[in-house]
Design a protein around this motif. Sequence first.
Motif, PDB file in Angstrom:
ATOM      1  N   ILE A   1       0.831  -1.206   0.000  1.00  0.00           N
ATOM      2  CA  ILE A   1       0.000   0.000   0.000  1.00  0.00           C
ATOM      3  C   ILE A   1       0.863   1.252   0.000  1.00  0.00           C
ATOM      4  CG2 ILE A   1      -0.296  -0.096   2.533  1.00  0.00           C
ATOM      5  CD1 ILE A   1      -3.055   1.338   2.052  1.00  0.00           C
TER       6      ILE A   1
ATOM      7  N   PRO B   1       0.308   4.970   0.960  1.00  0.00           N
ATOM      8  CA  PRO B   1      -0.700   5.813   1.613  1.00  0.00           C
ATOM      9  C   PRO B   1      -0.811   7.183   0.950  1.00  0.00           C
ATOM     10  CG  PRO B   1       1.318   5.810   2.895  1.00  0.00           C
ATOM     11  CD  PRO B   1       1.537   4.867   1.742  1.00  0.00           C
TER      12      PRO B   1
ATOM     13  N   PRO C   1      -4.165   7.359  -1.853  1.00  0.00           N
ATOM     14  CA  PRO C   1      -3.732   6.040  -1.410  1.00  0.00           C
ATOM     15  C   PRO C   1      -4.092   4.965  -2.435  1.00  0.00           C
ATOM     16  CG  PRO C   1      -5.740   6.667  -0.243  1.00  0.00           C
ATOM     17  CD  PRO C   1      -5.339   7.842  -1.093  1.00  0.00           C
TER      18      PRO C   1
ATOM     19  N   GLU D   1      -7.503   5.779   3.757  1.00  0.00           N
ATOM     20  CA  GLU D   1      -6.892   4.447   3.711  1.00  0.00           C
ATOM     21  C   GLU D   1      -7.801   3.395   4.338  1.00  0.00           C
ATOM     22  OE1 GLU D   1      -3.501   7.337   3.475  1.00  0.00           O
ATOM     23  OE2 GLU D   1      -5.274   7.148   4.756  1.00  0.00           O
TER      24      GLU D   1
END
Length: 494
Positions: free
Chosen positions: A196, A198, A444, A470
């Motif tokens: 991920i 962000p 994100p 997120e």
Amino acid sequence: MSNLTHLTLKDAVDGLKSKQFSSAELTDAFIGAIESANPALNAYVETTFDKARAQAAASDAKLAKGEGGRLEGAPLGIKDLYCTAGVRTTACSGILSNFVPTYESTVTQNLWDDGAVMLGKLNMDEFAMGSSNETSHWGPVTNPWKSRGSNAALTPGGSSGGSASAVAADLCLAATASDTGGSIRQPAAFTGTVGIKPTYGRCSRYGMVAFASSLDQAGPITKTVADSAILLQSMCSHDAKDSTSLTVPVPDFASFVGKSVKGLRIGIPDEYRLDGIPAEIDALWEQGIAWLKDAGAEIVRISLPHTKYALPCYYIIAPAEASSNLARYDGMRYGHRTDKAQGLTDVYELSRSEGFGKEVKRRIMIGTYVLSAGFYDAYYVKALKVRRRIAEDFINAWNSCDVILTPATPSAAFELGDQAKAADPVAMYLNDVFTVTTNLAGLPGMSVPAGLDSQGLPLGLQVIGKTLDEGTVFAVGAALEQAAGFSAKPSKWW
């Protein structure tokens, strides 16, 4: 307990707290795995085993008293982009080959404050410039996955190839990474891991070697969505030392994992259906749409009309910022200095030409060109205007959807030394076609492993969320993870 290295970060942290095993045992298990695998995979460029054992002993002492942070005793790998006090940090470039920082990056300091253990520094494309981890001064990383019936070495993706390879091969519980145009999500997709990026500003950039300052963002690569939530929680913080750091509270990301996605509107952008994309990528996308529909989400077709300009826009802005950021590497204050100079100009020119690799030189030259007199307005200023339009596309899209679902990459992992991509840098740049828009807009984005292609290689789906949302990305990512039931691991050949 056997196979300690196969544990997820969540299970390891829980096991440490319940005293099923010690941090020393866990750390030694990973050290053994690294010593066995790294000669073949080249994921680590620097190991810190003595430091790791000392940190593990300190964590065990805390855990014995019922104390410790949220990552207490958990062994992690750190991308070589993060400055680590007293431990060589090179951004995998020859120009920084002997640089040992005297200070700690904010992200890694957050991890140590939460009790994490450092196994070493992970390989990457030089200065994070690349999509295959082949531009590293220390040589390419090898993907632990192999195509069915082939022994050819595959790329783990880039620039965070070492992070992705190490997590996929169980050489750390999880790893830090960074994403400027897809450098977390593309390697995650290529290795069957979760990555991920962000919102821009969630994580401090202080102590991270800069590539393109308005695009760079720290994030984790992990084995599961829940692990990503745990590690990102520790990585994020406001930092007065980074002027772009956001002064917002960090939510409990883990609380969103497992949350129902019923009623959420999932945007499907028409512009991401590109000509020439493999049928398997398109089929996986359709499967992802079906999974979310089955989970109660509403599917909405959306338009992001300026998507086709994202790659050229990115490859003007990123090199421009790189040429500015990398001007500091001049052979004078730190890093490589030539021993062939006849005068001051030679020191600058030869130190830089000897220290930088081909791809970095290419991007510095592109960046210097687009910032030069006569071309600044024609290229750089125009690219900034296009970037604004791309961001506005997303703002408009949020009127009709809550998150966006797309493929993570236009293909599965390709062979190291792929001649078509080596001969044509633009072919390599196309790997970022689905990921650069989120960097340009500061949003994100997460890659979740969702299936295997016909050659048995992992493919990922990308979830893009609103600024600072997120939480919804984690909820949707976890729903996809559960529906996909992805549990494949690379067969051990190393």
